[in-house]
Design an enzyme around this catalytic site. Structure first.
Site, short mmCIF file in Angstrom:
data_model
loop_
_atom_site.label_atom_id
_atom_site.label_comp_id
_atom_site.label_asym_id
_atom_site.label_seq_id
_atom_site.Cartn_x
_atom_site.Cartn_y
_atom_site.Cartn_z
N ARG A 23 32.10 -13.98 -25.37
CA ARG A 23 30.68 -13.69 -25.25
C ARG A 23 30.20 -13.52 -23.82
O ARG A 23 29.56 -12.55 -23.48
CB ARG A 23 29.85 -14.84 -25.82
CG ARG A 23 29.11 -14.58 -27.06
CD ARG A 23 28.94 -15.91 -27.77
NE ARG A 23 30.21 -16.59 -27.81
CZ ARG A 23 31.16 -16.33 -28.69
NH1 ARG A 23 30.96 -15.46 -29.62
NH2 ARG A 23 32.32 -16.95 -28.66
N THR A 24 30.49 -14.54 -23.02
CA THR A 24 29.85 -14.54 -21.70
C THR A 24 30.31 -13.33 -20.90
O THR A 24 29.50 -12.60 -20.33
CB THR A 24 30.15 -15.86 -20.97
OG1 THR A 24 29.74 -16.92 -21.83
CG2 THR A 24 29.39 -15.96 -19.67
N LYS A 44 49.19 -16.29 -7.60
CA LYS A 44 50.05 -16.29 -6.40
C LYS A 44 49.60 -17.38 -5.43
O LYS A 44 50.15 -17.51 -4.34
CB LYS A 44 49.95 -14.94 -5.69
CG LYS A 44 50.38 -13.76 -6.51
CD LYS A 44 50.25 -12.50 -5.65
CE LYS A 44 50.52 -11.24 -6.45
NZ LYS A 44 50.13 -10.04 -5.69
N ARG A 99 33.65 -17.45 -13.84
CA ARG A 99 33.91 -18.63 -14.68
C ARG A 99 35.19 -19.28 -14.19
O ARG A 99 36.18 -18.59 -13.94
CB ARG A 99 34.05 -18.22 -16.14
CG ARG A 99 34.62 -19.35 -17.00
CD ARG A 99 34.53 -19.05 -18.46
NE ARG A 99 33.15 -19.09 -18.93
CZ ARG A 99 32.81 -19.08 -20.22
NH1 ARG A 99 33.75 -19.01 -21.14
NH2 ARG A 99 31.54 -19.12 -20.57
N HIS A 111 26.51 -24.36 -17.23
CA HIS A 111 26.64 -23.00 -17.76
C HIS A 111 25.25 -22.39 -17.75
O HIS A 111 24.63 -22.20 -18.79
CB HIS A 111 27.22 -23.06 -19.17
CG HIS A 111 27.69 -21.74 -19.72
ND1 HIS A 111 27.33 -20.52 -19.18
CD2 HIS A 111 28.51 -21.46 -20.77
CE1 HIS A 111 27.89 -19.56 -19.88
NE2 HIS A 111 28.61 -20.10 -20.84
C1 NCD Z 1 30.37 -22.02 -24.31
C2 NCD Z 1 31.17 -22.33 -23.07
O1 NCD Z 1 32.01 -21.53 -22.66
O2 NCD Z 1 30.88 -23.37 -22.50
N1 NCD Z 1 30.59 -20.72 -24.77
C3 NCD Z 1 29.81 -19.71 -24.29
O3 NCD Z 1 29.88 -19.35 -23.15
N2 NCD Z 1 28.91 -19.18 -25.13
C4 NCD Z 1 30.52 -23.02 -25.38
C5 NCD Z 1 31.88 -23.34 -25.87
O4 NCD Z 1 32.89 -22.79 -25.41
O5 NCD Z 1 31.96 -24.17 -26.77
#
Ligand code: NCD
Length: 303
Positions: free
Chosen positions: A51-52, A80, A101, A129
């Site tokens: 999703r993100t 590396k 991320r 997040h």
């Molecule tokens: C969340 C995350 O990555 O923290 N997912 C997301 O980005 N929508 C929640 C999860 O992974 O449970």
């Protein structure tokens, strides 16, 4: 130049402007179709995501920009031994904005300190997040018309769930918020958060059974047990199905309670709930695109 590391990096007034813009983008997509022409977004994902990452990419494409990036640390020079600081200096030569991320708490902040382009924290370990929180707030504001005066139940893995930590931090700035933390004792919300709530005198309760508080809730935020952050598989297996929201458990909930979940879902919401008008978790995904469009445009100072 601005980065987004934490939902509190923006004032509530700035958030209101961001959400107004996101709602306008939702209503008038074509008006924004060329806003980011000639601009590039880099998505640097050292941890799995559907999703993100795709939501960021979709947001940039909706704005007429383009996207580069990697979705796995193994396919980047991290394998590396390259440091995040060096990687971001390199990415700064290729792109105009970066969403990162990382499994390590604070890694996007290290990147931001060395970057010459805006960096967005797209999730750092069990810490924060912020863009999920922007998504959650936009969903609540759009569907409920306000961001204050709610009894908010957060249920599941409140210890490792970074979306939970960011959302609590962001919600305390609104009036009349009352939290109910629903988790097994092993997955309780961290002490630093409850201490902060005590300091601010924000009311909260910690309970184990979801059924006990269901009738009180205006918002129910379900979460996945964060398997990847557990130290042993045995604990995960014992706790993973602690909560399963189904129709029967919802029978005592308010008619207009919103059910939210950052997704991915594993077993914590039964699929039979998906048709319930209170289920908002797939709408939430759609709002995530609009809010990321608004965020990219704002950080690039194009609006
Ligand atoms: C969340 C995350 O990555 O923290 N997912 C997301 O980005 N929508 C929640 C999860 O992974 O449970």
């Amino acid at each position: 130049m601005r980065h987004l590391m934490n939902p509190l990096d923006m004032t509530t007034e700035e958030l209101d402007r961001l959400f107004d813009l996101a709602n306008d983008m939702e209503q008038n997509m074509p008006k924004y179709a060329h806003l980011c022409e000639g601009k590039k977004l880099a998505t640097c994902f050292y941890e799995p995501s559907t999703r993100t990452r795709l939501s960021f990419e979709s947001a940039m494409l909706n704005l007429g920009g383009s996207v580069i990036g990697f979705s796995d640390a193994g396919s980047s020079s991290a394998s590396k031994g390259e440091s995040v600081s060096d990687t971001i200096r390199v990415i700064s030569c290729f792109a105009d904005i970066c969403a990162m991320r990382h499994p390590k708490e604070g890694a996007p902040m290290v990147a931001a300190s060395k970057s010459t382009i805006p960096v967005i924290n797209a999730g750092d370990g069990g810490h924060q997040h912020p863009t999920q929180t922007l998504t959650d707030l936009l969903t609540i504001r759009s569907l409920k018309g306000r961001l204050g005066n709610f009894t908010v139940g957060l249920c599941g893995d409140l210890k490792f769930g970074r979306t939970v930590h960011s959302l609590i931090e962001a919600l305390v700035r609104y009036e009349g918020i009352n939290f109910i933390f629903i988790s097994p004792p092993e997955l309780k919300v961290p002490d630093y958060i409850t201490e902060h709530l005590n300091e601010l005198q924000i009311p909260y309760k910690e309970v184990i059974k979801l059924e006990d508080c269901m009738p009180d809730l205006d918002l129910l935020y379900m979460t996945r047990v964060q398997r990847e952050r557990f130290f042993n598989e045995e604990d995960y297996v014992r706790l993973k199905d602690f909560y399963i929201l189904n129709k029967q458990k919802l029978s005592t909930a308010k008619e207009d309670m919103l059910i939210l979940h950052p997704l991915p879902r594993v077993n914590e919401i039964s699929v039979e709930v998906d048709d319930d008008p209170r289920a908002a978790y797939f709408k939430q995904v759609q709002y995530g695109v609009y809010v990321r469009m608004a965020l990219i445009a704002t950080l690039l100072e194009l609006v």
